[in-house]
Design an enzyme around this catalytic site. Structure first.
Site, PDB file in Angstrom:
ATOM      1  N   LYS A   1      42.699  40.028  23.754  1.00 25.60           N
ATOM      2  CA  LYS A   1      43.759  40.422  24.690  1.00 25.60           C
ATOM      3  C   LYS A   1      45.078  40.671  23.934  1.00 25.60           C
ATOM      4  CE  LYS A   1      41.229  40.081  28.461  1.00 25.60           C
ATOM      5  NZ  LYS A   1      39.853  39.674  28.117  1.00 25.60           N
TER       6      LYS A   1
HETATM    7  C1  LIG Z   1      39.040  39.128  29.586  1.00 22.54           C
HETATM    8  C2  LIG Z   1      38.993  39.336  31.049  1.00 22.54           C
HETATM    9  C3  LIG Z   1      38.704  38.301  31.942  1.00 22.54           C
HETATM   10  C4  LIG Z   1      38.272  36.938  31.492  1.00 22.54           C
HETATM   11  O1  LIG Z   1      39.154  36.330  30.648  1.00 22.54           O
HETATM   12  P1  LIG Z   1      38.753  34.935  29.950  1.00 22.54           P
HETATM   13  O2  LIG Z   1      40.065  34.395  29.514  1.00 22.54           O
HETATM   14  O3  LIG Z   1      37.845  35.288  28.810  1.00 22.54           O
HETATM   15  O4  LIG Z   1      38.080  34.106  30.967  1.00 22.54           O
HETATM   16  C5  LIG Z   1      38.769  38.548  33.302  1.00 22.54           C
HETATM   17  N1  LIG Z   1      39.053  39.764  33.774  1.00 22.54           N
HETATM   18  C6  LIG Z   1      39.308  40.797  32.950  1.00 22.54           C
HETATM   19  C7  LIG Z   1      39.657  42.120  33.545  1.00 22.54           C
HETATM   20  C8  LIG Z   1      39.265  40.623  31.566  1.00 22.54           C
HETATM   21  O5  LIG Z   1      39.497  41.664  30.762  1.00 22.54           O
END
Ligand SMILES: *Cc1c(COP(=O)(O)O)cnc(C)c1O
Length: 386
Positions: A182
């Protein structure tokens, strides 16, 4: 730049400051939820100008807690996009509610469609979860109006949108992710932003077993015992991750700005040399620049395109295979018609994007993409857009 260096999709940006922050936590002797978690929450809430922040173990935990705290459960229906990461939908399943999948607007605007959402409402609809695809902001005021008109809670899956000021301003809860790919990372980690203090208290309590006090409060003598006031979870984050988060948060706005500049470079380079590949949304659409998604021409074989890019040491990915096509959901939901989601899911490709890319990298990626396409590809005609 070495010709054969790997152009990575989106590696985490980690350095000495992160190492120092981790060492400091270890030397402090306190590694589970404490002052650094509080500091991380307050810095994140300041950046987004939303009063209440609760740091948790992931965005998945953040989404689940938001739904539970709002009282979503069995017999409820929750409108969700199918064009998202599966966690958006899984977390609705975890509450016992039924996810109702909604189509996207078009193949160049992969946001959940308001018009399609209207047609999916029933008397059991209780909430809607919107997802800011790629960090491109959904129309929050339109979705707030929709939610109010139909008596629904509005939750943002803001996993792609950390650092964008509008998030969490008009929804009931917004969930952020700090997973390694992210815009900022704590390895694993997440955050819930909420306007309502009582709801935030509920999320905070549910984060740690429904208990009324934490270990640090008891060690410091602020609390003697504890009560359990709900059936909670262990969705806690820790001091190590919070320390990483504080360092990364300091750099987030600069990184997001760099990402947006690189996206502009991609847009111009693609338009000038490779018009058969379409970019998404309008040039000036507000975004955190989370990923660089494109739409391949219908004639292109995506698997082949990705293999050719890989042969040029260029990583690529797909965001996302539609959730309603995964076998678990297809078996459960049966055949449902989400034509734009299917068309987009078949032709979408994600190109490398991270703050370390330069213009030469962008040119190299676009050139490789152009060569990876079949000979005669026509420019994608964009549907009518407002
Ligand atoms: C990465 C992501 C998640 C989940 O995030 P985590 O922190 O890995 O649980 C949920 N929704 C979207 C759109 C994502 O890109």
């Amino acid at each position: 730049m070495a010709k054969n260096s790997i152009v990575e999709l989106g590696p985490p940006n980690l350095g000495q400051a992160e190492k120092d922050a981790l060492c400091e936590v270890i030397e402090s002797g306190w590694i589970t939820m404490g002052d650094r978690v509080k500091a991380f929450e307050s810095a994140f809430s300041d950046m987004h100008d939303v009063e209440n922040a609760v740091a948790v173990s992931s965005a998945t935990a953040a989404l689940h807690l938001s739904l539970v705290a709002l009282g979503i459960g069995p017999r409820d229906e929750v409108l969700v996009p199918s064009m998202t990461f599966v966690a958006t939908v899984n977390t609705v399943m975890h509450t016992g509610a039924t996810p109702v999948m909604v189509d996207i607007e078009s193949v160049t605007r992969p946001h959940m469609s308001l018009a399609d959402a209207e047609t999916k409402l029933t008397e059991r609809s209780r909430a809607v979860v919107i997802m800011h695809y790629g960090g491109y902001m959904m129309d929050l005021s339109a979705w707030r109006d929709f939610a109010d008109k139909h008596g629904l809670f509005l939750i943002e899956d803001a996993a792609h949108a950390a650092g964008i000021a509008d998030t969490a301003r008009s929804s009931d809860a917004a969930a952020f992710s700090f997973f390694a790919n992210k815009n900022m990372t704590t390895a694993e980690g997440g955050m819930v932003l909420l306007r309502d203090a009582d709801l935030a208290d509920r999320v905070r309590t549910l984060r740690s077993h429904g208990m009324t006090s934490g270990t640090l409060d008891r060690v410091r003598g602020r609390a003697v015992g504890y009560d359990v006031v709900g059936c909670g979870y262990n969705y806690r984050i820790d001091e190590l991750r919070a320390a990483l988060g504080l360092v990364q948060l300091d750099r987030l706005q600069d990184w997001n700005a760099q990402r947006v500049k690189i996206i502009d470079d991609y847009r111009m380079t693609l338009a000038a040399t490779t018009p058969a590949v379409a970019t998404l949304f309008d040039d000036d659409h507000v975004t955190s620049g989370h990923i660089m998604p494109v739409l391949l021409p219908a004639q292109a074989d995506r698997t082949d395109v990705m293999a050719r890019l890989k042969a040029e040491f260029i990583q690529s990915s797909v965001h996302y295979p539609p959730v309603h096509r995964f076998s678990y959901f297809a078996d459960m939901l049966g055949e449902i018609a989400l034509p734009h989601t299917d068309a987009f899911g078949a032709r979408q490709l994600t190109l490398p994007l991270h703050p370390g890319l330069n213009h030469d990298d962008v040119v190299r990626v676009v050139k490789a993409l152009k060569h990876a396409l079949p000979d005669r590809c026509e420019a994608v005609s964009r549907p009518e857009e407002d």
